[in-house]
Scaffold this motif. Structure first.
Motif, PDB file in Angstrom:
ATOM      1  N   ARG A 101      -5.083   3.514  39.748  1.00  0.00           N
ATOM      2  CA  ARG A 101      -6.465   3.933  39.984  1.00  0.00           C
ATOM      3  C   ARG A 101      -7.165   4.266  38.666  1.00  0.00           C
ATOM      4  O   ARG A 101      -6.667   5.076  37.878  1.00  0.00           O
ATOM      5  CB  ARG A 101      -6.491   5.142  40.921  1.00  0.00           C
ATOM      6  CG  ARG A 101      -7.886   5.646  41.281  1.00  0.00           C
ATOM      7  CD  ARG A 101      -7.815   6.821  42.237  1.00  0.00           C
ATOM      8  NE  ARG A 101      -7.325   6.398  43.528  1.00  0.00           N
ATOM      9  CZ  ARG A 101      -8.086   5.927  44.510  1.00  0.00           C
ATOM     10  NH1 ARG A 101      -9.391   5.799  44.333  1.00  0.00           N
ATOM     11  NH2 ARG A 101      -7.551   5.589  45.667  1.00  0.00           N
ATOM     12  N   THR A 103     -10.627   5.107  38.785  1.00  0.00           N
ATOM     13  CA  THR A 103     -11.912   5.570  39.284  1.00  0.00           C
ATOM     14  C   THR A 103     -12.603   6.473  38.255  1.00  0.00           C
ATOM     15  O   THR A 103     -12.044   7.483  37.832  1.00  0.00           O
ATOM     16  CB  THR A 103     -11.734   6.338  40.605  1.00  0.00           C
ATOM     17  OG1 THR A 103     -11.128   5.479  41.566  1.00  0.00           O
ATOM     18  CG2 THR A 103     -13.076   6.834  41.136  1.00  0.00           C
ATOM     19  N   ARG A 121      -7.993  -0.070  41.327  1.00  0.00           N
ATOM     20  CA  ARG A 121      -9.344   0.365  41.669  1.00  0.00           C
ATOM     21  C   ARG A 121     -10.077   0.812  40.409  1.00  0.00           C
ATOM     22  O   ARG A 121      -9.596   1.677  39.674  1.00  0.00           O
ATOM     23  CB  ARG A 121      -9.313   1.512  42.676  1.00  0.00           C
ATOM     24  CG  ARG A 121      -8.647   1.150  44.003  1.00  0.00           C
ATOM     25  CD  ARG A 121      -8.947   2.212  45.057  1.00  0.00           C
ATOM     26  NE  ARG A 121     -10.367   2.230  45.383  1.00  0.00           N
ATOM     27  CZ  ARG A 121     -10.924   1.512  46.356  1.00  0.00           C
ATOM     28  NH1 ARG A 121     -10.182   0.699  47.087  1.00  0.00           N
ATOM     29  NH2 ARG A 121     -12.218   1.595  46.598  1.00  0.00           N
ATOM     30  N   ASP A 123     -13.493   1.701  40.674  1.00  0.00           N
ATOM     31  CA  ASP A 123     -14.760   2.221  41.185  1.00  0.00           C
ATOM     32  C   ASP A 123     -15.375   3.191  40.169  1.00  0.00           C
ATOM     33  O   ASP A 123     -14.692   4.077  39.653  1.00  0.00           O
ATOM     34  CB  ASP A 123     -14.536   2.960  42.507  1.00  0.00           C
ATOM     35  CG  ASP A 123     -13.764   2.114  43.510  1.00  0.00           C
ATOM     36  OD1 ASP A 123     -14.408   1.439  44.306  1.00  0.00           O
ATOM     37  OD2 ASP A 123     -12.518   2.124  43.448  1.00  0.00           O
ATOM     38  N   THR A 142     -10.898  -3.801  42.801  1.00  0.00           N
ATOM     39  CA  THR A 142     -12.243  -3.436  43.237  1.00  0.00           C
ATOM     40  C   THR A 142     -12.983  -2.776  42.076  1.00  0.00           C
ATOM     41  O   THR A 142     -12.402  -1.990  41.330  1.00  0.00           O
ATOM     42  CB  THR A 142     -12.209  -2.475  44.433  1.00  0.00           C
ATOM     43  OG1 THR A 142     -11.500  -1.278  44.080  1.00  0.00           O
ATOM     44  CG2 THR A 142     -11.526  -3.116  45.627  1.00  0.00           C
TER      45      THR A 142
END
Length: 222
Positions: A101, A103, A121, A123, A142
């Protein structure tokens, strides 16, 4: 080392055997080499000119880490949290990130070579002046509400990724392979997409981007 191919991109990646690695729990003042970093928390650590080489990092908490200069070389990073981290001026080479991650992470002046991001991820992540010095691939990642500015990533593979609400500014992506990726709600001037590779099924999204970029008014007949 092992090789992996994503589309037309071939990457040289590490092939680490956990039995050959020593358990690492605490972050020492020196470089970290040939370590097995499993489930540790280095949250908020301040790193400067540090090198991490030949390590397998699994289930670690590296959120809000600030790392300036140094290198990450020949490492496998699995299910690790780098949310809110700031990576500045570091080199990442021959590394594989899986299920991790990023993020809200900030990558500034980061150099990538033979790096794979799989099912990660990004984001709200910010990439500023990130460059590819060799093969780089993102698969099943993403990028919602992220922002890339002044990045130089020619020939990068972005396969089966969600690029929705990703903002691109002054980026060079010529030759980038975007096939299978979701382009709907991608926010970018058209010149950022110069020379990219798309599939036929992505043409409607490209048409929509063109209509928006040129302020074309589409009306029903009659």
């Amino acid at each position: 080392m092992r090789t992996t191919t994503v589309g037309d991109v071939t990457l040289l990646l590490p092939d680490l055997d956990p039995e050959d690695l020593e358990q690492v729990t605490y972050l020492s003042d020196g470089d970290v080499r040939d370590g097995l970093v499993d489930g540790v928390s280095w949250r908020g650590e301040q790193l400067a000119e540090r090198s991490v080489r030949g390590c397998r990092i699994t289930g670690a908490d590296l959120s809000e880490v600030s790392w300036e200069a140094g290198a990450l070389y020949g490492c496998e990073v699995v299910r690790t949290d780098l949310s809110g981290a700031t990576l500045t001026g570091i080199s990442i080479e021959r590394c594989a990130f899986t299920g991790s991650r990023f993020t809200g992470t900030r990558l500034v002046d980061v150099r990538l070579k033979d790096v794979l991001f799989d099912n990660c991820r990004f984001d709200y992540a910010t990439l500023n002046r990130v460059s590819a010095a060799g093969s780089v691939a993102f698969t099943d990642c993403t990028f919602g509400h992220g922002r890339w500015s002044s990045c130089r990533l020619p020939g990068v593979a972005l396969r089966s990724c969600d690029l929705g609400h990703l903002e691109l500014e002054s980026c060079r992506l010529d030759g980038a392979d975007l096939r299978g990726s979701r382009l709907h709600d991608l926010r970018t001037p058209l010149d950022n997409l110069k020379g990219v590779v798309l599939g036929e099924d992505q043409i409607p999204d490209l048409a929509r981007l063109t209509v928006e970029a040129l302020n074309i008014i589409v009306r029903a007949e009659g």
